[in-house]
Design an enzyme around this catalytic site. Structure first.
Site, short mmCIF file in Angstrom:
data_model
loop_
_atom_site.label_atom_id
_atom_site.label_comp_id
_atom_site.label_asym_id
_atom_site.label_seq_id
_atom_site.Cartn_x
_atom_site.Cartn_y
_atom_site.Cartn_z
N HIS A 24 1.86 1.96 -3.53
CA HIS A 24 0.84 2.62 -4.16
C HIS A 24 0.78 4.28 -3.97
CE1 HIS A 24 -0.98 -0.85 -6.00
NE2 HIS A 24 -1.07 -1.58 -5.00
N THR A 66 0.76 -1.13 -0.08
CA THR A 66 -0.18 0.04 -0.05
C THR A 66 0.78 1.28 0.08
OG1 THR A 66 -1.73 -1.12 1.18
CG2 THR A 66 -1.86 1.26 1.36
#
Lengths: 350, 350, 350, 350
Positions: B47, B44
């Protein structure tokens, strides 16, 4: 093929067993004739040897005893399609009917018409046995006979342990006879947070340690209930696997169980048991289950898979004897000075 | 106590992160101020670094990033009763409301109002963080900081694996990023019959082998679906744990699933996925489940117990860096040349 | 607002209750002050009235008794965010701590630190009660007070019945006090194949029939075990819900249970119980569970949903009395000549 | 006994069916010869009539079609032990092998070698059929033939509904062909909090209402997803039973599913389906399952029990016709102007 064979039998009512020559069993239409390569002795066999109340009420002598075995298929009846001579097999010892409601809904282990070999019909402590095809289990040849014969009793413990979800939980095993020892090994293989083994025999506790038990407790030497709470942050065991049938062990195990815990009864008590239902079941929100035999064939597959996963039973096999030395074997069991004893009816290398 | 601290932040919309000085966060009534001892990087975070469509839609810059960490309590708000200065802790990164229906029925992982630290509010890649007491998790001091910070991502994999019952079953793990690697280790610890790990990066497959995978497959080098059937007696995998979010991996994994098998979705696909529902779900009688976060606090207890059971994560920690070297860390992740990377915001010995 | 209120109290050790004036309870920071609109009497209240061994060991007099109620919020403490004056509410009577391991893992019904109102702290048979916000349950206004107060005891029976999966199964309910009667109604609403109700009081059996029981049996008038087998194709009941706490009922119910059946203990026995574990648990492969209280908040939602599904409790409410007539109410209960009795502390229309 | 019989057959590749005379089937060793008393038409039969891609790939013409029926036993093969002439029976249409791993572990519905009558071997739209004993189901004579023939398709819906636990939950049924209508009736019988039925045909929605649906929605007339949220306190349906196989219905149903909800696929889509796995499965923590056929024999028992519990199917039987009028029947189905159509191959009173 000779028409006689060696067999260990209960000749009539009363204690003791006798090794005799008797005719080989007849092949049936759905029968699989198996040359027995190895057998193993179960606590049930000791009850039958001793001819206690249970045995006297269940067993119709004369009868060939024994229900744990493996072997090689010699020939099959005309109605048999899935086995042939040369196959290496073991067998489900509870002959289920496959027609009752339990059998027809995936619960053959609680068949309404079951007959157990070595108890209600001729068993496996013999050179040959004929089993109905539906009870025969194909066994991988990489399992040596002394392990292949253990699939049946190991299956009991697999059934017990998987019915209780042991992964990441604190597991207490009360009773370290062979099924208790198997349960210890399975719980460790399946990632129990800890396994505590209980027995009054040091010999057995030492086997439990070899099989991976994190803690062993003899209730003769320490106060079991506080000790188990100490080992589990004061919460008690998440799972208790009762493998002894002993009243005190049941009382202690129920008191050791955590709130919301899972208790599994496998050891069969010989008498009624007094239980503090309010304290030990209701106020804890406990879940209890009685476990009998093996789920057919789910448990057999599970057992095979756990052996693939690396479950190591070798410390449990403490003695290997020819069938002729059955008295030695039963003596050892009586003294609690053994794990599992393998009996060979034939020429199998020891 | 200085009123400024070091923090890794997303300064505004667009790619990249910046290490800055910013004021230490204010203590709230129910807040626990934690000195961060170790953090770890999640997919994450990449990202968010890259500022892809998902990140642009979810993250409100400026924001301190990072959600995996452990630390030591410095002080607590007046409403806090269960923690005090000196406690060693980690935290649930999904701040649940504790009031919605999911929270009130034992399902805080699907809270209707959750906010994730490092995504929707300031995160943990900093010298300090203030967390609401209800999200703080007391951690045993025997876990070193680089393992304690892994409890959060490990919990994801524990949630996935335990939702699928891996004991004695053939398990396929698609995707060997850190959560996939954790899943491999958990499945082995819980007695899977076999674990097959799939990834296109040899580096990761080699980590999977170190963590106990019985088989590793790169779909670039061999035909995955027949190979998995070959490894499972032609039946396919009983359990598939999907940890990649990749469309091809999902298609392949569904085809590898056995009749009656369990499929768990954890990796989040960035696009809609086309599925052969008839062939892969209905005719197989397959069971699928989406898994998100950790059950609070069930999964945290399960995770702690599996660490007690002997789950060994050390091969996964491949790099330990000071927070200042975050660019090196993200480069390694982009190349797939790492397991888990630990970042230390403070003086912690590497 | 007057500073005194009417309350039914246990004034000190010994039998009996007294209706007195006492100060209204103080509001706490997290407290919700509730004007009590209706209450209902539980078997527990009779134990407290009678001052039996259990009551003498649990209850610290002086104490306002009663734990089943509904009401209207009058005011809330400064820390309360989800309720306000005018809300129509009921409450979880087991005040859970929300901090112990049970509470934190979705099992508040087995909280390690629970205090029950009307037992361990002041209860609801009064004009007002102050409850912690975390135990208050918003109630739809379409439920009249005499039904709204029943959500708490009904929840017990919902918890019991749903823990046993009653749909399409033959259900036996042993004991037709209010929780047994609720269980009968729930099992019918959820599609039980048949419901057989057992009690020794004809009055209660006739209420069971009104609530939908297919068969009623008084063990004083017929031989229970063969009769239940006759009603279930010889197999026994798939599910037994034990709501009496009576030793003979437990023995009979266990013998009535089918192979593989589900037995749920709810009625609390006052003594240890002798069980034939071999015959009734192990050889049947039975599953047993102790049920306590309500899952918080799962069971409360389930209860609300079953009321939406059309569960009709009206036959159970046999008497409605002002709080002043509490002696009449307890007399009726002692004689078993009632279903549920509603007591109104205030001006509520009867 | 005449050696010829009436039968509805697919004479060769291509659309249409033909009613012909053909020899009665031969009795096998394990065969049960049944005089067909009533049959019913399934959606599968329409696919075969139309000879679509699926039918062309699966069906080997010439073939007697039809798989839902009941009848009376005329004679049995020498190996048959549980049935005799005069027995009233129905049958499992999926002829399972009883030897594969699925069959041997309580999962005959996903048999690896199954053959379906009327699809892969001669079926039931005829005066007689011979079925293997292991697939024959004894039926109570109190069920009239037009209900007895429905046990097979009803079993599908029972399998679907019980796999999703419908009691006290908000249930959405997408698709109100006969299996969808059965699902509506079962969910109501089992105490669903509410049942919402979806179809584009008003005729079918009106049948759903007769069967107890609380709400009916035509997606042509209102916006389905917000409407379902409106009916469920904004949370969505706890359970979605997908009985249509339609892509839009699947998309809508997944969006209607609540967090933590249960989705069951039964309707078989003819193409791959695009699914928003992140939004509809992972972030919701959804559980999905494909359901095929009936659990043998669990589902058959469950079905019998639900009929005992009062499940009323009579509104679903909208037409009763002699086999000769099969073209009328298929016309009605094409127009969606019917529930279930019964076809009588013999003299059965209409």
């Amino acid at each position: 093929m000779s028409s006689n064979m060696k067999a260990l039998v209960k000749p009539g009512p009363g204690p003791g067993l006798r090794l005799i020559e008797k005719p080989i069993p007849e092949l049936t239409d759905d029968g699989v004739r198996i040359k027995v390569l190895a057998t193993s002795i179960c606590g049930t066999d000791l009850h039958i040897y001793n001819w206690d109340t249970w045995a006297a009420s269940k067993v119709k002598a004369p009868l060939t005893v024994g229900h744990e075995f493996c072997g090689e298929v010699l020939e099959v009846g005309p109605g048999v399609s899935r086995f042939q001579a040369g196959d290496y097999v073991a067998a489900e010892s509870h002959i289920f009917c496959d027609h009752c409601r339990s059998c027809r809904t995936g619960q053959r282990h609680i068949c309404e018409n079951e007959k157990i070999i070595g108890v209600q019909r001729d068993g496996a402590f013999a050179e040959q046995i004929v089993m109905p095809e539906r009870c025969v289990w194909r066994t991988p040849t990489r399992l040596p006979p002394e392990i292949a014969t253990l699939q049946e009793p190991l299956g009991n413990s697999v059934h017990v342990a998987l019915a209780a979800e042991v992964s990441r939980r604190h597991v207490l095993v009360t009773g370290c006879g062979p099924t208790g020892l198997f349960a210890v090994a399975i719980a460790k293989t399946c990632g129990a947070a800890s396994v505590t083994a209980v027995d009054i025999q040091d010999y057995r506790l030492s086997l439990a340690t070899q099989l991976g038990a994190d803690h062993t407790i003899s209730p003769l030497k320490c106060d079991l209930v506080p000790r188990v709470h100490e080992l589990t942050d004061g919460r008690g065991a998440d799972v208790v696997l009762e493998m002894s049938g002993n009243e005190q062990a049941i009382e202690d195990g129920l008191r050791c169980l955590s709130r919301g815990g899972d208790y599994r009864f496998f050891g069969v008590p010989s008498e009624r048991i007094s239980i503090d239902v309010a304290r030990d079941i209701i106020f804890k929100g406990a879940r209890l289950q009685g476990i009998l035999g093996r789920k057919v064939w789910d448990t057999w597959h599970d057992t095979a898979r756990l052996l693939e996963a690396g479950l190591d039973l070798s410390p449990i096999v403490t003695h290997k004897l020819p069938l002729e030395e059955f008295e030695t074997a039963f003596d050892l069991i009586r003294q609690g000075k053994c794990g599992k004893i393998i009996l060979y009816p034939g020429e199998c290398a020891l």
